[in-house]
Design a protein around this motif. Structure first.
Motif, mmCIF file in Angstrom:
data_model
loop_
_atom_site.group_PDB
_atom_site.id
_atom_site.type_symbol
_atom_site.label_atom_id
_atom_site.label_comp_id
_atom_site.label_asym_id
_atom_site.label_seq_id
_atom_site.Cartn_x
_atom_site.Cartn_y
_atom_site.Cartn_z
ATOM 1 N N PRO A 27 0.794 -1.237 0.000
ATOM 2 C CA PRO A 27 0.000 0.000 0.000
ATOM 3 C C PRO A 27 0.822 1.281 0.000
ATOM 4 N N GLN A 28 1.945 1.331 0.748
ATOM 5 C CA GLN A 28 2.706 2.585 0.806
ATOM 6 C C GLN A 28 3.357 2.921 -0.523
ATOM 7 N N LEU A 31 0.647 3.959 -2.847
ATOM 8 C CA LEU A 31 0.147 5.292 -2.514
ATOM 9 C C LEU A 31 1.127 6.359 -2.985
ATOM 10 N N TRP A 197 0.713 8.728 4.588
ATOM 11 C CA TRP A 197 1.085 7.482 5.274
ATOM 12 C C TRP A 197 -0.090 6.523 5.171
ATOM 13 N N SER A 198 0.101 5.390 4.516
ATOM 14 C CA SER A 198 -1.002 4.472 4.232
ATOM 15 C C SER A 198 -1.483 3.756 5.489
ATOM 16 N N VAL A 200 -3.762 1.519 5.350
ATOM 17 C CA VAL A 200 -4.062 0.137 4.943
ATOM 18 C C VAL A 200 -2.935 -0.795 5.363
ATOM 19 N N GLN A 201 -1.683 -0.349 5.164
ATOM 20 C CA GLN A 201 -0.548 -1.195 5.560
ATOM 21 C C GLN A 201 -0.548 -1.437 7.062
ATOM 22 N N HIS A 253 -4.607 8.285 13.066
ATOM 23 C CA HIS A 253 -5.374 8.382 11.820
ATOM 24 C C HIS A 253 -6.874 8.552 12.058
ATOM 25 N N GLU A 266 -5.574 10.621 2.758
ATOM 26 C CA GLU A 266 -4.169 10.235 2.698
ATOM 27 C C GLU A 266 -3.601 10.358 1.293
ATOM 28 N N ASN A 267 -4.485 10.491 0.267
ATOM 29 C CA ASN A 267 -4.003 10.647 -1.095
ATOM 30 C C ASN A 267 -3.638 12.088 -1.426
#
Length: 285
Positions: A27-28, A31, A197-198, A200-201, A253, A266-267
């Motif tokens: 994911p990072q 991203l 900073w993702s 998801v990870q 987050h 985060e995008n």
């Protein structure tokens, strides 16, 4: 019957946490590629991961494949075998590859088509840990080379042997895990945002940590001895330390910086303003 079921659960947990932890590397970098930027993050995390997962791969491979290391382990821990699984090795190898790829996004942003941003240079703190760990392992190697019983299985009970070198290498991964998240926690605090900073990870990493500890507990129970944990403290610590930091990131987050103005996605980019500002400028033009 119960033993067979627990063995099945252990294997299942092992492969599920392997999948979760392996997926957490993607994911990072994805991203970063989507944003065409590494802003909001630091190279410290993927760079020190390169060292950590190399150490983890080497130590796990030695515990899993080397007859001498396994014999020395058995002599030291009452005839038991290491609780390292094949998925531990494949996970580490995947971690090395993805950490190198992600690190390259910071060191070579123009190759990736990224806009250069802050955080592309490693901190002196991380570089100190990086080279300090290497020096530490070299010192242990020289100590073992000076031990006359280094190649003996029974010598592992009361003397320095090659198993201790494997442990020294594995502790590099532990040190890396303890400190690698700290720079990003501070970056998030400084930015008052987790943007870039993702998360998801982090969620994948948290799930993998739970299952990793559960698998090690089951394996130790099946062996009837908790040296499955004490004999492989790094694997046990990895799950616990990772989950501690994951909890901090989730708190940042979802709670602490959830309503940060202009930084809720985060995008979004932190380079000179958010994507919302860029879109507004396009509308004006």
């Amino acid at each position: 019957m119960a033993t067979t079921f627990l063995e099945f659960i252990s294997g299942l947990f092992g492969w599920v946490y392997f999948i979760l932890w392996s997926l957490s590397f993607y994911p990072q970098s994805m991203l970063n590629y989507t944003r065409r930027s590494t802003s909001g993050t630091t190279v410290d995390f993927p760079l020190i991961n390169c060292l950590g997962f190399t150490a983890y791969a080497v130590s796990n491979a030695a515990l899993y494949y080397s007859p001498l290391i396994r014999a020395q382990y058995a002599a030291r821990y009452k005839g038991l075998t290491p609780t390292v699984q094949f998925n531990d090795i494949t996970f580490a190898l995947n971690g090395i590859v993805m950490s190198i790829i992600t690190t390259s996004q910071y060191f070579f942003p123009r190759v990736w088509g990224f806009t250069p941003s802050k955080g592309n240079k490693p901190s002196r703190f991380i570089l100190g840990i990086f080279f300090g760990c290497i020096v530490g392992v070299i010192v242990v190697i020289f100590v073992v080379l000076g031990s006359p019983e280094r190649d003996s299985a029974q010598g592992s009970i009361h003397s320095w042997v090659w198993l201790d070198v494997v442990y020294a290498i594995s502790y590099v991964k532990l040190v890396v895990t303890i400190i690698k998240y700290s720079p990003q926690v501070l970056i998030n605090y400084h930015n008052k945002s987790t943007q870039g900073w993702s998360i998801v990870q982090i969620l994948l990493d948290f799930g993998g940590g739970i299952l990793s500890i559960a698998q090690q507990g089951i394996d130790s129970y099946l062996q009837g001895d908790w040296s499955g944990i004490t004999g492989n403290p790094v694997k046990f610590a990895l799950g616990n330390v990772s989950m501690m930091y994951d909890s901090i990131f989730m708190w940042q987050h979802y709670l602490l910086y959830h309503d940060a103005e202009g930084k809720t996605d985060e995008n979004d980019s932190l380079l000179g303003g958010s994507l919302d500002e860029e879109r507004q400028e396009r509308r004006i033009d």
